[in-house]
Motif scaffolding. Structure first.
Motif, short mmCIF file in Angstrom:
data_model
loop_
_atom_site.label_atom_id
_atom_site.label_comp_id
_atom_site.label_asym_id
_atom_site.label_seq_id
_atom_site.Cartn_x
_atom_site.Cartn_y
_atom_site.Cartn_z
N ARG A 274 75.30 22.01 56.34
CA ARG A 274 74.94 22.79 57.53
C ARG A 274 76.21 22.95 58.34
NH1 ARG A 274 70.87 25.35 59.76
NH2 ARG A 274 70.55 25.13 61.99
N HIS A 275 76.78 24.14 58.28
CA HIS A 275 78.03 24.41 58.99
C HIS A 275 77.72 24.86 60.42
CE1 HIS A 275 80.21 24.13 55.24
NE2 HIS A 275 79.38 25.00 54.69
N PRO A 276 78.56 24.45 61.36
CA PRO A 276 78.38 24.92 62.75
C PRO A 276 78.56 26.44 62.82
CG PRO A 276 79.97 23.11 62.63
CD PRO A 276 79.66 23.52 61.23
N LEU A 277 77.79 27.06 63.70
CA LEU A 277 77.84 28.52 63.83
C LEU A 277 79.23 29.01 64.24
CD1 LEU A 277 74.40 29.24 65.50
CD2 LEU A 277 75.14 29.86 63.21
N GLU A 278 79.91 28.25 65.09
CA GLU A 278 81.25 28.68 65.52
C GLU A 278 82.18 28.76 64.31
OE1 GLU A 278 80.19 25.37 66.87
OE2 GLU A 278 78.80 26.61 67.99
N TRP A 279 82.03 27.79 63.39
CA TRP A 279 82.87 27.79 62.20
C TRP A 279 82.53 28.96 61.29
CZ3 TRP A 279 82.22 26.79 56.86
CH2 TRP A 279 83.41 26.58 56.16
N ARG B 8 78.73 37.38 56.60
CA ARG B 8 79.22 38.67 57.12
C ARG B 8 78.05 39.60 57.44
NH1 ARG B 8 84.67 40.97 55.58
NH2 ARG B 8 83.48 42.88 55.35
N LYS B 9 77.04 39.58 56.58
CA LYS B 9 75.86 40.41 56.82
C LYS B 9 75.15 39.97 58.10
CE LYS B 9 71.67 42.06 54.57
NZ LYS B 9 70.84 42.01 53.38
N LEU B 10 74.97 38.66 58.27
CA LEU B 10 74.35 38.14 59.49
C LEU B 10 75.20 38.49 60.72
CD1 LEU B 10 73.21 34.60 58.29
CD2 LEU B 10 71.77 36.61 58.72
N TYR B 11 76.50 38.38 60.57
CA TYR B 11 77.43 38.69 61.66
C TYR B 11 77.29 40.16 62.09
CZ TYR B 11 81.93 38.76 64.17
OH TYR B 11 82.92 38.89 65.12
N ALA B 12 77.22 41.04 61.10
CA ALA B 12 77.09 42.48 61.38
C ALA B 12 75.77 42.80 62.08
CB ALA B 12 77.22 43.28 60.09
N GLN B 13 74.73 42.02 61.78
CA GLN B 13 73.42 42.24 62.39
C GLN B 13 73.30 41.53 63.74
OE1 GLN B 13 70.84 40.73 59.35
NE2 GLN B 13 70.92 42.61 58.15
N GLY B 14 74.35 40.81 64.14
CA GLY B 14 74.31 40.08 65.40
C GLY B 14 73.45 38.82 65.33
N LEU B 15 73.23 38.31 64.13
CA LEU B 15 72.35 37.15 63.96
C LEU B 15 73.11 35.84 63.77
CD1 LEU B 15 69.68 38.75 61.61
CD2 LEU B 15 69.57 38.42 64.08
N GLU C 258 73.66 31.32 68.29
CA GLU C 258 72.75 30.21 68.55
C GLU C 258 71.32 30.74 68.64
OE1 GLU C 258 73.59 27.06 68.65
OE2 GLU C 258 75.74 27.42 68.54
N ASP C 259 70.35 29.92 68.20
CA ASP C 259 68.95 30.34 68.20
C ASP C 259 68.48 30.78 69.58
OD1 ASP C 259 68.74 29.84 65.53
OD2 ASP C 259 67.85 27.85 65.77
#
Length: 135
Positions: A18-23, A56-63, A66-67
């Motif tokens: 489980r990698h940190p979101l910032e990383w 990258r896909k999640l990043y592009a979708q703005g997802l 943090e929850d």
């Protein structure tokens, strides 16, 4: 009868890291740098390139946030009718109901759900429909 004793070490069971979101964001942003490749960035960070593509896909979708910050987003198509010039469209910040009924439509698509609303929708009904779709 001869017995041969041999110790065999089994590989450790693979665990999902489980990698940190910032990383994750940092790794994805490295792939946007000039001359960078997803494969090289993945290798440098000791992760699979397919994982980087997924991030990258999640990043592009703005997802890739943090929850608590995730806001549900729906694609919205604005349909301006010919009898109403485009300049007369209501601003997105205008929340007051129009004084007269106007023609137009709202089309919402989320997953396999598609909703088209003609005319001026009732705010309460629209809220209920959106809540139901976003479940």
């Amino acid at each position: 009868m001869d017995t041969v004793t041999q110790t065999v070490e089994l590989p450790a069971k693979r665990q999902n890291r489980r990698h940190p979101l910032e990383w994750k964001r940092s790794v994805v942003e490295q792939t946007f740098e000039s001359g960078a490749s997803v494969a090289r960035v993945a290798r440098d960070n000791n992760i699979n390139a397919n994982q980087v593509w997924a991030w990258r896909k999640l990043y592009a979708q703005g997802l890739l946030v943090e929850d608590a910050q995730v806001q549900p987003m729906l694609p919205v198509v604005v349909d301006v009718q010919p009898d109403r010039p485009a300049g007369d469209a209501l601003e997105a910040t205008d929340v007051s109901p129009p004084s007269v009924a106007t023609s137009g439509s709202i089309q919402l698509q989320h997953g396999n759900t598609s909703v088209r609303i003609e005319g001026v929708p009732d705010a309460t009904i629209l809220r209920l429909v959106l809540e139901r779709i976003l479940r």
